[in-house]
Structures are given as structure tokens and as C-alpha cells.
Enzyme design. Sequence first.
Site, PDB file in Angstrom:
ATOM      1  N   THR A  29      38.294  46.348  35.007  1.00 24.37           N
ATOM      2  CA  THR A  29      36.881  46.597  34.717  1.00 24.37           C
ATOM      3  C   THR A  29      35.994  45.398  35.042  1.00 24.37           C
ATOM      4  O   THR A  29      34.775  45.498  34.901  1.00 24.37           O
ATOM      5  CB  THR A  29      36.700  46.945  33.235  1.00 24.37           C
ATOM      6  OG1 THR A  29      37.234  45.880  32.436  1.00 24.37           O
ATOM      7  CG2 THR A  29      37.395  48.246  32.879  1.00 24.37           C
ATOM      8  N   LYS A  30      36.586  44.287  35.467  1.00 24.24           N
ATOM      9  CA  LYS A  30      35.804  43.078  35.703  1.00 24.24           C
ATOM     10  C   LYS A  30      35.292  43.015  37.142  1.00 24.24           C
ATOM     11  O   LYS A  30      35.620  43.855  37.975  1.00 24.24           O
ATOM     12  CB  LYS A  30      36.648  41.839  35.370  1.00 24.24           C
ATOM     13  CG  LYS A  30      37.137  41.803  33.920  1.00 24.24           C
ATOM     14  CD  LYS A  30      35.987  41.879  32.934  1.00 24.24           C
ATOM     15  CE  LYS A  30      36.433  41.678  31.492  1.00 24.24           C
ATOM     16  NZ  LYS A  30      37.226  42.776  30.954  1.00 24.24           N
ATOM     17  N   ASN A  31      34.503  42.005  37.433  1.00 21.14           N
ATOM     18  CA  ASN A  31      33.897  41.885  38.761  1.00 21.14           C
ATOM     19  C   ASN A  31      34.933  41.630  39.847  1.00 21.14           C
ATOM     20  O   ASN A  31      34.841  42.173  40.945  1.00 21.14           O
ATOM     21  CB  ASN A  31      32.873  40.760  38.768  1.00 21.14           C
ATOM     22  CG  ASN A  31      31.688  41.039  37.855  1.00 21.14           C
ATOM     23  OD1 ASN A  31      31.808  41.767  36.874  1.00 21.14           O
ATOM     24  ND2 ASN A  31      30.541  40.461  38.165  1.00 21.14           N
TER      25      ASN A  31
END
Length: 549
Positions: A294-296
Site C-alpha cells: 500500500t506504500k509509494n
Amino acid sequence: MGKRITLIQSSYVSWKGRFDIIGSIDGSPLFDCVSFARCGWHNRVTTARGVQWLTPPTETKGRYQQAIPKTRIAGSCAGERWRAISRAPFAALAPRLWAFYGGFEREVMLMSDMKIGFNRPTLAGNELEYIRQSLEQAHLSGDGAFTKRCHAWLERRLGAPQALLTHSCTAALEMAALLTDVGPGDEVIMPSYTFVSTANAFVLRGAVPVFVDIRPDTLNIDERLIEAAITPRTRAICVVHYAGVACDMDAICAIAARHGLAVIEDAAQALMSAYRGRPLGTFGALSAFSFHETKNLISGEGGALVVNDPDLITRAEIIREKGTNRTRFLRGEVNKYTWVDVGSSYLPSDMLAAFLLAQFENADRLDEERHAMWNAYHEALAPLEERGLLRRPLIPAECRHNAHLYYVLARTAGERNALIAHLRTNGVQAPFHYVPLHTAPAGRRYSRAAGELPVTTDLSARLLRLPMWYGLGAGTGQVVEAVQDFFRTVHSRAAATTGYAASRAMARHLAWVRSASGEVPPTPAEAATGMPLSINANALNREGSTVGK
């Protein structure tokens, strides 16, 4: 007891006040027998797959109480998909629905049916090629060639003396707790509005998390409240840079220096963010990053510990390698390795590092694309904020954020939940975020709160996050349109029921309830006319009072 199915004409719901029935049953497919125009609903939406029916249109128009066996789905929709609007998992009812509707294809609105999910992992470049190379090099365990290249990238990007990949940000936080030597009875100050790993890392060592309220502008720990929470048992301050927006690190580091406390940064969401031009993750003695999907920048699961205090570098390597000095052995600094300290197995597979390196190589391009999506949301939702219908994120001038997530704050918890449900029925997954840790069963058992935490309680109940993933592109426009439609629909439904006996019940269903932020419920006239509902001005002023700090 079996599940109940109620089949109701869509227009009959709003005109006859049947929302109370829908609220009490397991599922409620709606027939589109008449136009939605009178009650402000839209029975079709345009998606990437074309026009999608929200309810099955029927051939007979204007019959408010037509018998179900006599209802025929309109030929224009024959063979097309229709969606069941459901409060609970509905798949088990499919055989009974088949009997009602004959051979028409069914589509149940489950999570897998979302047209725009909240998150979607992406391949940025050479991920698969690097995994192939990792397999060919026959080094799949930790600290292989790709892991070393990731370490070098992080150290160069952050200007940090040491970066160590871990199998999760949780693992990096647990290493930070070990490195700060917190133990039973020690206290660590942190926000309650964070992921459970922030607190668990210290609870595992016997320490007590002390929760401090958050700022209403950034949702970060309120630096003005930290000093009052310090006791003789306090050992560290663990800050969380929510949504990739920096905490007030000048003030927090000054407090820590005055009291001799360690500063730890939970920078799970903050890679490529900065405070006054300095990268986040370089202010504390230790910081933890996440590469969860879910992170960049992602590796599926994964994290990193950044060590900014040179005195902790050697011990960090030992703790990461199960408490052994194996890293020194591999560098030829000792002739054998052995158990020298506490530790655990915190290394990720080199295949995960191979995937991550490809993400790192495209970091600037991905960052640019993510900011474009964030800015598109921010610009398109400005009119709703100007009308007082929601609040957008606030970014202090001294912060360079990384567009990690885009959230909005609804006026009440009830309205937030209704908006989430509305977006779901339009194929958009927009979840809320953390349940404050001080309210959780384990939070009450293992921690304490420094005060009532009113801002945390209020804002956490009103926040929802909009989809943000690479490739979403024009999908941001569809999300915005669905949000705008929610506010149009709320007011048009209220207006459509004016003069009907059911209007009062419907207004109660849609009305606000007083929340911790001080909103005032609408008057009966406001509810009946559908005019915009006012927000307590003092609450808005309070929320904006610290912008720019």
C-alpha cells in the site's frame, strides 16, 4: 434462522419511507420501475466497462406495488449485468435470486467487484528481470547483491550513515525498541492515531505507550502536548508522520534534548517526504520505513531501519542477524561468528530486495505521478470544502509531502459512513483508517492516554481515504464524481420527500448527529428543503488554527 430477502421498487423506497426496512434486512435488490429523477438517484453509472446498471430496469413503468412474479426485466437490459445492493455478504442467496430473476446474469457487490479499488500494486520497471537474476545468482536469502544495492540507494537518498532492509516496518520498529533499551515500566510517548505496530514494538519489551493527542491540521502528534506527558519513566518519543506529512521536528527534537529522550521516527508512510528540506527519517536516532504494497514504493512486504546514530550501527547489525556478529564475519572482521546479544531474524529475502530495487530506480517518476493524482483530487474537491461539506488535507508550508494518501474529513461520523457506503455502491473502495489505539482492548490493557484525546477521537471517526495507485489516472475523476453525487443525492432525497408522511422518518435517517467536533444537527426546515447544512464555525477555526506551523 434463514436470511430474509426484500424486493422493493427503487422509487417506492424513497416515496414510502422504506429506509428503515432496508436497515434491518440482509439484502435488498431494487427494481427500477420508474425514473430516479424525482428522488435524485441515478440508476446507471459510467465506468471503464461502459454503462453499468445499479438496479435492473423493468418493462412496466409507474406501478408502485407490482407483484414480483409479474415483474419483467426490460429487454434493453437483457443479458446485461445488474448489481445487488447489500448490507451483508449476499452470495449465499444467489440460488433464490436466480429463481426470481430467471437466467439473467447476477453481479453481487462484493469487495472483488469494486471497479476502483483502494490500492493496486504496480510494476515500475525491471522487477521481474531482477527477480530472474536473483534466482540465477542462487542467493535467495538475506543480504545478497540486491539487498546491498537497496541499502546504498537509501543511504544515498536520505544521507543516512546506515540503512538496513527488514522483512517489515514492524520488524524495523521492534529493532528500534531493542536498540533504545526500553524495558518493563519504561514509557514511550506516541500518538494513538497510528498503526498497532508503533505501540506493539515497545509493549513487547515491557514498556508502556503513552498516547498524546494529535494536531487537527496534520493529524500528527501535537508537539505542544508532549512535555506535559513526560514522567521520570519516559525513555523515548516515537513520532508518526501521518500521510507522509512531517511532524514539527524542530519542536519535538528540542523537547527530547531538554529531557534526554531518544527520538524514533515511524516513517512508514514518509519515504521521499521532507521537513524544511531535510528528508524525513533522518531526524531521530532511528527511523522505520515500510515497503508494504500500500506504500509509494513497494516490495509486497518489507521495511527498513535507518540508523542515524553512528554509535548504534554495530549493534543494529547484530540484532538484525539473530543476535550474532555474522555481518562482521562476512566482512572478514572476525574469524567466526557467534551469539553476542539479543536479536531475531529480521532480514528479508534477496528476491524481495530485487523487486524493491526496481521500484527505487523509478522513484522520481512514481513520485511525480502520485503527486498528479493527489493534486487532481485536491483541486476537484475544493468546491465541496468551500461549501463546508468536507475538509481536505492541510500541508504546512515547511513540509514537502510525498502524496502517500488522500483523505477527506466528513462533517460527522454518520456522514462519513454514509459516504463510504455510497462510494461502495458506485464501485469505489474508500476505507476509513486507524481505530485509535487508546480505545482498543489491548490499548486499554498495555498503555495509557495523556488526557482525553478529543481530536484523535473526533477526526478518526470522520476520516476516509480515497483510492491512490499508479495507473488510476482518470479514475480520480470518477471518484470525485461519486463524492459529489453523494452530496447532491443527500439534499435531493430530502427535498423529494417534502410533503409526504415519510419525510420525517427519512430526514431522521439522513440527519446529522452531534459529534465531538461540535457540529449542530440541521433544523427541520433544513432537512426538508435540502439546503446545505451549516458547520460550527468554531470547530472549523479550531481545526485550521495551526496551519503553517
